[in-house]
Design a protein around this motif. Sequence first.
Motif, mmCIF file in Angstrom:
data_model
loop_
_atom_site.group_PDB
_atom_site.id
_atom_site.type_symbol
_atom_site.label_atom_id
_atom_site.label_comp_id
_atom_site.label_asym_id
_atom_site.label_seq_id
_atom_site.Cartn_x
_atom_site.Cartn_y
_atom_site.Cartn_z
ATOM 1 N N GLU A 257 0.831 -1.195 0.000
ATOM 2 C CA GLU A 257 0.000 0.000 0.000
ATOM 3 C C GLU A 257 0.877 1.261 0.000
ATOM 4 N N THR A 258 0.224 2.364 -0.271
ATOM 5 C CA THR A 258 0.879 3.672 -0.208
ATOM 6 C C THR A 258 0.494 4.353 1.098
ATOM 7 N N VAL A 259 1.467 4.986 1.734
ATOM 8 C CA VAL A 259 1.210 5.651 3.003
ATOM 9 C C VAL A 259 1.850 7.037 2.975
ATOM 10 N N THR A 260 1.173 7.989 3.607
ATOM 11 C CA THR A 260 1.682 9.363 3.671
ATOM 12 C C THR A 260 1.826 9.787 5.130
ATOM 13 N N LEU A 261 3.023 10.242 5.466
ATOM 14 C CA LEU A 261 3.308 10.734 6.815
ATOM 15 C C LEU A 261 3.324 12.260 6.791
ATOM 16 N N SER A 262 2.699 12.867 7.783
ATOM 17 C CA SER A 262 2.559 14.324 7.801
ATOM 18 C C SER A 262 3.631 14.996 8.645
ATOM 19 N N CYS A 263 3.987 16.205 8.243
ATOM 20 C CA CYS A 263 4.933 17.010 9.007
ATOM 21 C C CYS A 263 4.636 18.475 8.728
ATOM 22 N N THR A 264 4.528 19.260 9.767
ATOM 23 C CA THR A 264 4.424 20.707 9.609
ATOM 24 C C THR A 264 5.514 21.354 10.432
ATOM 25 N N TYR A 265 5.877 22.548 10.054
ATOM 26 C CA TYR A 265 6.956 23.223 10.755
ATOM 27 C C TYR A 265 6.644 24.706 10.849
ATOM 28 N N ASP A 266 7.320 25.347 11.734
ATOM 29 C CA ASP A 266 7.111 26.772 11.939
ATOM 30 C C ASP A 266 8.464 27.467 11.898
ATOM 31 N N THR A 267 8.614 28.445 11.029
ATOM 32 C CA THR A 267 9.856 29.193 10.922
ATOM 33 C C THR A 267 9.595 30.526 10.255
ATOM 34 N N SER A 268 10.454 31.478 10.548
ATOM 35 C CA SER A 268 10.406 32.765 9.863
ATOM 36 C C SER A 268 11.512 32.855 8.812
ATOM 37 N N GLU A 269 12.299 31.780 8.706
ATOM 38 C CA GLU A 269 13.385 31.747 7.734
ATOM 39 C C GLU A 269 12.828 31.524 6.331
ATOM 40 N N ASN A 270 13.591 31.969 5.342
ATOM 41 C CA ASN A 270 13.198 31.745 3.950
ATOM 42 C C ASN A 270 14.042 30.658 3.297
ATOM 43 N N ASN A 271 15.253 30.500 3.782
ATOM 44 C CA ASN A 271 16.154 29.489 3.228
ATOM 45 C C ASN A 271 16.445 28.426 4.278
ATOM 46 N N TYR A 272 16.127 27.206 3.940
ATOM 47 C CA TYR A 272 16.311 26.116 4.900
ATOM 48 C C TYR A 272 16.235 24.781 4.170
ATOM 49 N N TYR A 273 16.551 23.735 4.915
ATOM 50 C CA TYR A 273 16.438 22.376 4.407
ATOM 51 C C TYR A 273 15.416 21.610 5.254
ATOM 52 N N LEU A 274 14.799 20.638 4.632
ATOM 53 C CA LEU A 274 13.917 19.718 5.331
ATOM 54 C C LEU A 274 14.355 18.296 5.026
ATOM 55 N N PHE A 275 14.220 17.426 6.009
ATOM 56 C CA PHE A 275 14.678 16.050 5.871
ATOM 57 C C PHE A 275 13.642 15.084 6.444
ATOM 58 N N TRP A 276 13.661 13.890 5.921
ATOM 59 C CA TRP A 276 13.014 12.754 6.563
ATOM 60 C C TRP A 276 14.098 11.726 6.871
ATOM 61 N N TYR A 277 14.136 11.328 8.146
ATOM 62 C CA TYR A 277 15.037 10.271 8.586
ATOM 63 C C TYR A 277 14.199 9.077 9.009
ATOM 64 N N LYS A 278 14.776 7.901 8.827
ATOM 65 C CA LYS A 278 14.136 6.641 9.214
ATOM 66 C C LYS A 278 14.980 6.000 10.303
ATOM 67 N N GLN A 279 14.320 5.480 11.332
ATOM 68 C CA GLN A 279 15.034 4.788 12.402
ATOM 69 C C GLN A 279 14.401 3.418 12.609
ATOM 70 N N PRO A 280 14.955 2.372 11.996
ATOM 71 C CA PRO A 280 14.422 1.014 12.157
ATOM 72 C C PRO A 280 14.724 0.479 13.549
ATOM 73 N N PRO A 281 14.279 -0.737 13.851
ATOM 74 C CA PRO A 281 14.524 -1.300 15.188
ATOM 75 C C PRO A 281 15.995 -1.337 15.591
ATOM 76 N N SER A 282 16.896 -1.335 14.630
ATOM 77 C CA SER A 282 18.325 -1.280 14.949
ATOM 78 C C SER A 282 18.720 0.047 15.587
ATOM 79 N N ARG A 283 17.834 1.041 15.464
ATOM 80 C CA ARG A 283 17.959 2.373 16.060
ATOM 81 C C ARG A 283 18.992 3.275 15.389
ATOM 82 N N GLN A 284 19.528 2.861 14.234
ATOM 83 C CA GLN A 284 20.385 3.788 13.503
ATOM 84 C C GLN A 284 19.525 4.750 12.710
ATOM 85 N N MET A 285 19.879 6.005 12.680
ATOM 86 C CA MET A 285 19.167 7.027 11.930
ATOM 87 C C MET A 285 19.676 7.028 10.494
#
Lengths: 111, 117
Positions: free
Chosen positions: B17-45
Motif C-alpha cells: 500500500e501507499t502511506v503518507t506521513l505528515s509534518c508541519t513546521y514553523d519558521t520565519s526563515e526563507n532558506n532552509y532544508y527539510l529532511f526525513w530520517y528513518k530509524q528502524p529497530p536497529s535504532r540507527q538514523m
Amino acid sequence: EADIYQTPRYLVIGTGKKITLECSQTMGHDKMYWYQQDPGMELHLIHYSYGVNSTEKGDLSSESTVSRIRTEHFPLTLESARPSHTSQYLCASRGTSSPQYFGPGTRLTVL
Amino acid sequence: AQTVTQSQPEMSVQEAETVTLSCTYDTSENNYYLFWYKQPPSRQMILVIRQEAYKQQNATENRFSVNFQKAAKSFSLKISDSQLGDTAMYFCAFMKLYIQGAQKLVFGQGTRLTINP
C-alpha cells in the motif's frame, strides 16, 4: 553516505563509573553532533562542534562533556555515570553542503 | 525558534500500500532544508530524503517522495509500494541554511510506521 563509527555499541555499567563514548568519522566533516534519545522518543541535541577545538552545549542540558582535538574524533565523557544517564547516544557529522549523517549509536545502561 | 510537528504518533498499513506521513513546521526563515530520517529497530538514523526550500520541485528517491508546500509549511512523506523493511520510526527534521555555524537539526516527535504482511 558518511562513514561514522561509534563504540561501544552497548554498554552496561555501574553507578559512579567514568565512561567515554567514542565517535569517529572518516569523511573529514568539520561539524559533529551528539544527541540523546530515549526509546521511541525524539532526539535531543546535547553537544556540537564547529571544528577542532570548538565545542558548544546543545539544547538539552547534559552532565556529559566533549572534546574535539582532531577533526575525525568527537568523544563524549561522563565523569560519574548515574541511572538517569541511561539512554541511547547518537553521534552525527556533516560537511559544508551535506546533510547530517548518523552513527549506529551507543545504548548505555547505568545500573 | 523553529518547531517541527508530526501529528501522527503511529500508523499501520498493509504491504504494497501507499502511506503518507505528515509534518508541519514553523519558521520565519526563507532558506532552509527539510529532511526525513528513518530509524528502524536497529535504532540507527538513516537519511531517507531531503528538500531544499528554494526548490519548487518535490524531491523523490525511488519509492519515497515528498509533498513540499512552502506557504503552508508542510512537508509530507509518501511511501509507495510499502515493504516490510519500511517498518520504522520516521522523523521529520528542519535545518536553517547558514553560511557559517553548526546548522543544527530540529526534529519532530516521530511517527511509528508498521508495515503488515
